[in-house]
Design an enzyme around this catalytic site. Structure first.
Site, short mmCIF file in Angstrom:
data_model
loop_
_atom_site.label_atom_id
_atom_site.label_comp_id
_atom_site.label_asym_id
_atom_site.label_seq_id
_atom_site.Cartn_x
_atom_site.Cartn_y
_atom_site.Cartn_z
N CYS A 112 0.81 -1.23 0.00
CA CYS A 112 0.00 0.00 0.00
C CYS A 112 0.84 1.28 0.00
O CYS A 112 0.31 2.37 -0.19
CB CYS A 112 -0.95 0.00 1.19
SG CYS A 112 -2.09 -1.39 1.17
N HIS A 253 -3.20 6.92 2.80
CA HIS A 253 -3.66 5.60 2.37
C HIS A 253 -5.05 5.30 2.94
O HIS A 253 -5.29 5.46 4.14
CB HIS A 253 -2.66 4.54 2.81
CG HIS A 253 -3.14 3.15 2.54
ND1 HIS A 253 -3.65 2.76 1.32
CD2 HIS A 253 -3.21 2.05 3.35
CE1 HIS A 253 -4.01 1.50 1.38
NE2 HIS A 253 -3.75 1.04 2.60
N ASN A 283 -10.11 -0.30 0.24
CA ASN A 283 -8.65 -0.18 0.25
C ASN A 283 -8.13 -0.74 -1.08
O ASN A 283 -8.16 -1.95 -1.30
CB ASN A 283 -8.10 -0.99 1.44
CG ASN A 283 -6.58 -0.98 1.52
OD1 ASN A 283 -5.90 -0.56 0.58
ND2 ASN A 283 -6.06 -1.45 2.64
O1 UT7 Z 1 -3.64 -1.65 3.56
C1 UT7 Z 1 -2.63 -2.07 4.44
C2 UT7 Z 1 -2.94 -1.57 5.75
N1 UT7 Z 1 -4.12 -2.24 6.26
C3 UT7 Z 1 -4.74 -1.68 7.26
O2 UT7 Z 1 -4.40 -0.59 7.64
C4 UT7 Z 1 -5.85 -2.43 7.95
C5 UT7 Z 1 -5.73 -2.17 9.43
N2 UT7 Z 1 -6.64 -2.93 10.25
C6 UT7 Z 1 -7.96 -2.64 10.30
O3 UT7 Z 1 -8.44 -1.78 9.60
C7 UT7 Z 1 -8.78 -3.37 11.29
O4 UT7 Z 1 -7.95 -4.06 12.20
C8 UT7 Z 1 -9.77 -4.38 10.67
C9 UT7 Z 1 -10.85 -3.61 9.94
C10 UT7 Z 1 -9.03 -5.29 9.70
C11 UT7 Z 1 -10.45 -5.21 11.73
O5 UT7 Z 1 -11.09 -4.35 12.66
P1 UT7 Z 1 -10.83 -4.53 14.21
O6 UT7 Z 1 -11.68 -3.54 14.87
O7 UT7 Z 1 -9.35 -4.44 14.45
O8 UT7 Z 1 -11.39 -5.96 14.49
P2 UT7 Z 1 -10.63 -7.26 15.03
O9 UT7 Z 1 -9.72 -7.83 13.97
O10 UT7 Z 1 -10.04 -6.97 16.35
O11 UT7 Z 1 -11.84 -8.24 15.22
C12 UT7 Z 1 -12.89 -7.95 16.14
C13 UT7 Z 1 -13.98 -8.98 15.92
C14 UT7 Z 1 -13.46 -10.41 15.85
O12 UT7 Z 1 -14.38 -11.24 16.46
P3 UT7 Z 1 -14.16 -11.75 17.97
O13 UT7 Z 1 -12.86 -12.51 17.97
O14 UT7 Z 1 -14.10 -10.52 18.82
O15 UT7 Z 1 -15.36 -12.61 18.23
C15 UT7 Z 1 -13.44 -10.69 14.39
O16 UT7 Z 1 -13.56 -12.07 14.09
O17 UT7 Z 1 -14.63 -8.73 14.67
C16 UT7 Z 1 -14.65 -9.93 13.92
N3 UT7 Z 1 -14.65 -9.62 12.50
C17 UT7 Z 1 -15.77 -9.44 11.80
N4 UT7 Z 1 -17.06 -9.49 12.13
C18 UT7 Z 1 -17.98 -9.25 11.19
C19 UT7 Z 1 -13.57 -9.42 11.69
N5 UT7 Z 1 -14.00 -9.13 10.44
C20 UT7 Z 1 -15.35 -9.12 10.48
C21 UT7 Z 1 -16.37 -8.89 9.53
N6 UT7 Z 1 -17.65 -8.96 9.91
N7 UT7 Z 1 -16.07 -8.57 8.24
#
Ligand code: UT7
Length: 351
Positions: A112, A253, A283
């Site tokens: 990215c 980004h 993204n």
């Molecule tokens: O382009 C390169 C750079 N990339 C980035 O900058 C991405 C950076 N990261 C993010 O934007 C975020 O970390 C994400 C959007 C990828 C994830 O959001 P988060 O608030 O960090 O969620 P998490 O990974 O901590 O997950 C929280 C919960 C989990 O469930 P449990 O374990 O708490 O039960 C995930 O399994 O949300 C769940 N989850 C979802 N639920 C519904 C993860 N993806 C989804 C989804 N729908 N699509």
């Protein structure tokens, strides 16, 4: 006067297949509410089978050349992490299809951050006198490497390409790229990865096909994205002599609106200074920064004369920033994206 790279043309392209959050929710265990609240993304565009990164890059490159009013350049630099093939690079194919002749053409892979790295590479070739002009394209078809069952990555990523034309000029001109801050941290390479298919784990030796899919550890990537982009922007602003409160627009980004809000908070930039278009394209990896530029210039949110800071962050880990006073630009709208209503990061999500 220092020989500088001056931005003179801008173009972008997204593929025709629109995927809304509701459509994803029909296929995966996710909801529009989760995706909108956690990322700010409402829809993304993906390629049809058979469309490759070079196809996107050719469209964006052609638009940037038209925008600059030129039909040739001295070098093409293509930022991508989804090349048409592992070998050779995709850039020569793109140069050939654009009718640019036997110019040097090569790929830059910084995920990215790729577009900012490619800008720095082209600007260096111009500053050193190797080239008088350059076409810099950021293009990725990330949907082709996502695990169809991974609700997190499929919610975030979309496909697209963005491009700019640079020419030799001087640093006092509008459009001059005023400097760069670039960095990497390979100790965290495993946070964003496609584990297989390279020389470390050749595709033919894989026992698990999932190793060919993109994988990301969201939370640490999120934290790194905020601090790396804020720090890089701060260093860049200092290097080029801009007080942060003199930055009119930050084009960072487009990964997650919560990241953009946090970066804005770190830098003391109010919401209206932060360009956001991830709500409608997701993204788009190497295309992210130039597509946000295209959208903001076309909507009038970004206007000639504004001090504009471009900032990237991605796998590697890698990060980088550059700054320019925006020149007058003629930009065609992204296909399918004519109904711009969003202003500022807070409008993109219920945070
Ligand atoms: O382009 C390169 C750079 N990339 C980035 O900058 C991405 C950076 N990261 C993010 O934007 C975020 O970390 C994400 C959007 C990828 C994830 O959001 P988060 O608030 O960090 O969620 P998490 O990974 O901590 O997950 C929280 C919960 C989990 O469930 P449990 O374990 O708490 O039960 C995930 O399994 O949300 C769940 N989850 C979802 N639920 C519904 C993860 N993806 C989804 C989804 N729908 N699509």
């Amino acid at each position: 006067m220092t020989r500088a790279a001056v931005l003179t043309g801008l173009g972008g392209w997204i593929p025709p297949v629109r995927v809304t959050n509701e459509q994803l929710a029909e296929q995966l265990d996710t909801t529009d509410e989760w995706i909108t609240t956690r990322t700010g993304i409402r829809e993304r565009f993906v390629v049809e089978p058979g469309t490759a990164t070079s196809d996107l890059a050719v469209h964006a490159g052609r638009r940037a050349l038209e925008s600059a009013g030129v039909d040739g350049v001295d070098v093409l630099v293509l930022a991508t992490s989804t090349p048409d093939h592992p070998c050779p690079a995709t850039a020569p194919t793109v140069a050939n299809r654009l009718g640019l002749g036997p110019i040097p053409a090569f790929d830059v892979a910084a995920v990215c951050t790729g577009f900012v790295y490619a800008l720095a590479t082209a600007a260096g070739l111009i500053a050193g006198g190797t080239a008088r002009s350059a076409l810099v394209i950021g293009a990725d078809a990330f949907s082709t490497i996502l695990n169809p069952e991974d609700r997190t990555t499929r919610a975030i990523f979309g496909d697209g390409a963005g491009a700019v034309v640079l020419r030799a000029g001087d640093a006092a001109e509008p459009g001059a790229l005023l400097g760069f801050d670039l960095g990497s941290d390979g100790s965290q390479a495993d946070l964003i990865t496609v584990p297989g298919g390279g020389s470390a784990q050749p595709a033919a030796s894989l026992t698990d096909r999932d190793d060919l899919y993109f994988a990301m550890q969201g939370r640490p990537v999120f934290r790194n994205a905020v601090t790396r982009m804020a720090d890089s922007s701060r260093r860049l602003a200092e290097r080029i002599g801009w007080p942060l409160d003199a930055v009119d627009r930050l084009v960072a980004h487009q990964a997650n609106v919560r990241i953009l809000t946090a970066v804005g908070g770190e830098l003391g930039l109010t919401a209206e200074r932060i360009v956001v278009n991830l709500d409608r394209v997701g993204n788009t990896v190497a295309a992210s920064v130039p597509l946000a530029l295209v959208d903001a210039v076309h909507s009038g949110e970004l206007a000639a004369g504004q001090r504009t800071l471009l900032c990237g962050f991605g796998g590697g880990l890698t990060w980088g920033a550059t700054g320019l006073v925006l020149p007058e630009l003629t930009v065609r709208p992204l296909p399918g994206l004519t109904d711009r209503t969003l202003t500022g990061p807070a409008a993109g999500a219920r945070i």
